[in-house]
Each structure stands twice: as structure tokens, then as C-alpha cells.
Scaffold this active site. Structure first.
Site, PDB file in Angstrom:
ATOM      1  N   ASN A 172      43.635   0.053  19.284  1.00 30.76           N
ATOM      2  CA  ASN A 172      42.881   1.181  18.931  1.00 30.76           C
ATOM      3  C   ASN A 172      41.816   1.329  20.059  1.00 30.76           C
ATOM      4  OD1 ASN A 172      41.831   3.363  17.054  1.00 30.76           O
ATOM      5  ND2 ASN A 172      39.923   2.341  17.908  1.00 30.76           N
ATOM      6  N   ASP A 287      19.838  11.588  20.995  1.00 31.76           N
ATOM      7  CA  ASP A 287      21.264  11.617  20.590  1.00 31.76           C
ATOM      8  C   ASP A 287      21.694  13.257  21.048  1.00 31.76           C
ATOM      9  OD1 ASP A 287      23.747  11.328  19.607  1.00 31.76           O
ATOM     10  OD2 ASP A 287      22.874   9.762  18.344  1.00 31.76           O
TER      11      ASP A 287
END
Length: 495
Positions: A172, A287
């Protein structure tokens, strides 16, 4: 656009005037963020800071600062061509067998692309030209950006994280931000539903107490980075999909400390492990929401090996209130999502994730409505079809006469075709991004569906309005007169 690694892509951008080299000494502490942010907001070039203050490793920023550069990274010349990438993904997700010879001929390009899927493992690779291990590993030698004044520490932002679950053959790839914690330690901030976190959970169940191998590539080629943020089918490796985008197989090399494979051409590779149970408080950080996030504990990644190319380049970015680089990526990847949704729901005409909504918290869908209640079915489909939409809070559904990307159109539909009580769907206690402090409980909140479609019999008892449209003969007559009328002559004279 063909390229083999990040350096070739940088050279191609420079040829097109899409990259600016900055010779001045710029500080990774706040200054790079301010310069990158101002540049991105006006659609400017990628930036290569050649002399970071206090470091001898150049810093690359704003690589994907325009949708056009995202398209180039995916091997396409135009943003519109990303729909073809979405069609390829839809085909790979649920391939349709050829219905005859003509259909086989039409599908040949897709089958030819699939030949580029397997990876090619190299015995020697550029990313291992220099090797540091043990006490020689020092993350302080990397020009990791400290992006915002109240950020707790420097933050690795474009770390391509490679993991493998205990029962999986495929690896992954995911992009997870990583707070620098010490000389050889980072905090791995991965949300519980992401591939890396799921691999780690499976590992802890299968091998309790054993260290979980992890590798992080910094400065991987754009196709691999973009494959890691694209909704590839679970059965398909991101490396394989990167090969499709790039037009040739992904070249990988085995890590020195474990069996994980990393991009052979990556600029820098961090190898190491996560000790089950070892966590640390992560944040706060500015963020993509435009706010500083809350502090939460995440696993600690211990780096045992640092390998790199000769004269490496450090790839970085910042996140903040949109537009930022993640918002630009979202705008481009929006085009990839449309064919995926249309294959599952052919009635969908367009799908739009407004960047102002953090590129995932709000979706606008236009559709060809076919029966009462159809809009609610589409809402449910959006929320459930792809993991990427699990955190979408608002879904607005309109008819196909509305332009999903034009707020004037959407607001007109909302205010003329919606009754708030009848046409609002509220669902409580659903998964929500833990960064969303507006939800009453961290990670759990509500969703709203807004049905702004024309209502059918069964949905209303009233005669529905008919939109005003001018007579076509009159429109044609005025078209022939328009230039002769010269209505804007004064404006031309003023110019």
C-alpha cells in the site's frame, strides 16, 4: 508527457516555463510557506529553493500548484483528459468483456496500457547511492519546512509511505504527514480507515508485539505520488497504476532493512519500523481547513536507515485555507472521480467538489432525474461508493439543466426548487474527519443531503413552475441584429 523520475519532470516543467529556481537564501521556517502560498494563489510556477537557509539540500515546492501540472504528472496534456484516467480506473474496477470484434478493437488501448502494470525490481537504484544507518541517521540534516507560526515542529508533508499487511501480496502507498519528533523519530499521522493504518492494525493482530516495517520515500516521481492519492481499486497496486500513468513500468528496489519496495528513483528514503504501542501526541498544525488542528496521539516511526541520491532534492508543501496544493489536487482529481461515479450511476451528469469546501466536505451533483426520490438515492450513492467521500458532509443534488460548477446556478436551484423540511436529508452519527472541530464528537458527526431537483408528482401536490425561456425565433432575430445595434460602443471607445 513522458518522464522517468522527479528530476526529468522538473526539467520538463522548466522547459515549459513552469518552474522557477530561487537562488536567494530562504528559511524553511515560515518563509518558504509565505512565498509558496503567494505564488500558488496566482497560479504561479513550481518553486525550487536552491539555497535553503542552514541546509545544503534544495527544496521543491508547489509541484502540483496548478491543475495543469497535476494533469502533466498523470501523463496528460490537458486537465480535461483526466476524465480518460477516470474511465481507465472505472474499467479496471469493473472491466467489461468485449462484446464483439469492434468492441475489442476499441478496448485495445486500455489492454495495451495494462501491459505497463507490473513493477520492475532493480538490483541497484539511485535512491541508495548514499546510505546512512544507526547513529548516523539525523533527520535534522533535511530541510523540513516549519509552515505556520503555531505549528509544534517541522512537518514532513509529501512522505510516500509504503506498508504491507501480513496477509497481502500487494503493498500500500499512502501520503501521510509526519511530525519530526527527534533525531531518528517521526509521528505517523494516518487516519484509521487509511491503507497504512489498516495494514498496521492487521499486523498487530497477526504478530502481536512485533515491529511493523515501514518505508517512506521523499521525492518520488509524480506518477507514483499521484497514484497514491487516487482511488485505485483495492486489487490494484498503486505502483501498477503509476506505470499506467507514466507509460512504462514502475521501477522499484528492495529496502536494505526489510522486504518492502520503494521507488528506485526517489530522492530520499527513510526505512524503519513502528513499535506496537509506541505513540506520541501529534500537532497542533495548520491544516487544509484553514485552522490549527487538535492534538491527538499517533504511532511513532523509528528510522533505522536513511538512503538518498547524490545531491538529493527535498520535496515539500504546506497546507492551509484553500487554495493550497491539496485543494488544487482535489480540483484536478475531481475529473477522475466523474467517470467512476457515472459507471456506477449513469444518471449522473457532473460531480463537483468545490475547493472552498476543502475539496471533500461538500459535493454538488447534477443528474437526469427519472423518478420520485431519485435524488436521495444519488446522495446515498455518493456517501457509500468511494472511501474518499466518507467525510463529505454536504451533498447537493440538482437537475442536469444546472451547472454544478456555477454557484449562481446552484443557489438559484436551492432557493427555487427546495423546501427545507421536505427536501433536506439529515443523517446523524456518521464518520467525520477528526479534524472537523464543528462536529460535536471527534470523528463522529452528521451529514446533510439537499435535494434541489424539480419535484415530481408524489413529491409535491402543487403545480410545478415552468422556467422562463425566450422564443427561439426572437432569439435568432436578435442574433442577426446584435452587431448592428452596437450597444457597447461607448465601452469600446473608453478602452
Amino acid at each position: 508527457m513522458k518522464y522517468r523520475d522527479l528530476r526529468e519532470f522538473i526539467a520538463l516543467l522548466e522547459q515549459r516555463g513552469e518552474l522557477k529556481r530561487i537562488q536567494q537564501s530562504i528559511d524553511p521556517y515560515l518563509e518558504m510557506t509565505e512565498i509558496a502560498d503567494r505564488t500558488l494563489r496566482v497560479g504561479g510556477p513550481a518553486l525550487l529553493f536552491e539555497n535553503p537557509k542552514g541546509y545544503d539540500i534544495p527544496v521543491l515546492c508547489n509541484l502540483f500548484g496548478t491543475p495543469q501540472r497535476v494533469a502533466l504528472g498523470m501523463g496528460q496534456e490537458e486537465v480535461g483528459a483526466l476524465r480518460d484516467v477516470g474511465k481507465l480506473l472505472a474499467f479496471l474496477k469493473e472491466p467489461d468483456p468485449p462484446k464483439g470484434f469492434r468492441d475489442l478493437v476499441e478496448k485495445l488501448p486500455q489492454f495495451k496500457q495494462i501491459l505497463n502494470m507490473p513493477t520492475k525490481r532493480l538490483s541497484k537504484a539511485p535512491c541508495q547511492e548514499q546510505v546512512l544507518q544507526g547513529d548516523d541517521v539525523d533527520l535534522a540534516t533535511l530541510p523540513v519546512m516549519h509552515c505556520w507560526p503555531q505549528d509544534v515542529a517541522p512537518l514532513v508533508s509529501w512522505g510516500l509511505t509504503v506498508t504491507r499487511g501480513p496477509c497481502k501480496s500487494r503493498q500500500n502507498l499512502g501520503i501521510y504527514r509526519q511530525q519530526v519528533l527527534g533525531k531518528n523519530k517521526l509521528i505517523m499521522r494516518w487516519l484509521s480507515h487509511r491503507g497504512g493504518a489498516l495494514d498496521f492494525q492487521d499486523w498487530c493482530q497477526a504478530h502481536p508485539g512485533e515491529r511493523f516495517p515501514v518505508a517512506v520515500a521523499l521525492g518520488a516521481d509524480p506518477a507514483t505520488l499521484l497514484a497514491a492519492v487516487t482511488p485505485v481499486p483495492d486489487s490494484l497496486s498503486e505502483y501498477a497504476f503509476a506505470g499506467l500513468l507514466r507509460g512504462h513500468k514502475s521501477e522499484v528496489v528492495k529496502c536494505l532493512s526489510c522486504d518492502l519496495e520503494v521507488p528506485a528513483s526517489a530522492e530520499i528514503v527513510l526505512e524503519g519500523y513502528i513499535e506496537p504501542g509506541e505513540t506520541a501526541p501529534e500537532g497542533p498544525y495548520g491544516d487544509h481547513t484553514g485552522y490549527y488542528n487538535e492534538v491527538e496521539r499517533f504511532p511513532v516511526f523509528t528510522v533505522t536507515h536513511l538512503t538518498q541520491r547524490d545531491r538529493p532534492i527535498y520535496h515539500s508543501t504546506y497546507t492551509g485555507r484553500p487554495p493550497d496544493e491539496p485543494a488544487v489536487l482535489g480540483l484536478a482529481l475531481n475529473e477522475v472521480f466523474v467517470p467512476l461515479l457515472q459507471k456506477q450511476f449513469p444518471e449522473i451528469v457532473d460531480f463537483y467538489l468545490p475547493p472552498e469546501g476543502c475539496s471533500y466536505r461538500m459535493a454538488v451533483v447534477t443528474m437526469k432525474k427519472q423518478y420520485p426520490g431519485h435524488a436521495k438515492r444519488v446522495m446515498m450513492g455518493v456517501w457509500s461508493f468511494l472511501r474518499q467521500f466518507m467525510y463529505t458532509k454536504f451533498v447537493i443534488v440538482c437537475d442536469d439543466d444546472i451547472n454544478a460548477r456555477d454557484w449562481q446556478d446552484v443557489i438559484w436551484a436551492l432557493t427555487t426548487r427546495m423546501d427545507p423540511a421536505r427536501d433536506t436529508l439529515l443523517i446523524e452519527n456518521t464518520p467525520i474527519d477528526y479534524l472537523d472541530f464543528a462536529s460535536p464528537v471527534s470523528g463522529l458527526g452528521s451529514k446533510m443531503g439537499l435535494d434541489a431537483t424539480n419535484k415530481w408528482p408524489g413529491e409535491t401536490q402543487r403545480e410545478w413552475g415552468h422556467p422562463i425561456v425566450m422564443d427561439e425565433a426572437v432569439r435568432a432575430r436578435v442574433d442577426t441584429l446584435w452587431n448592428e445595434l452596437d450597444i457597447f460602443a461607448n465601452d469600446k471607445d473608453a478602452q
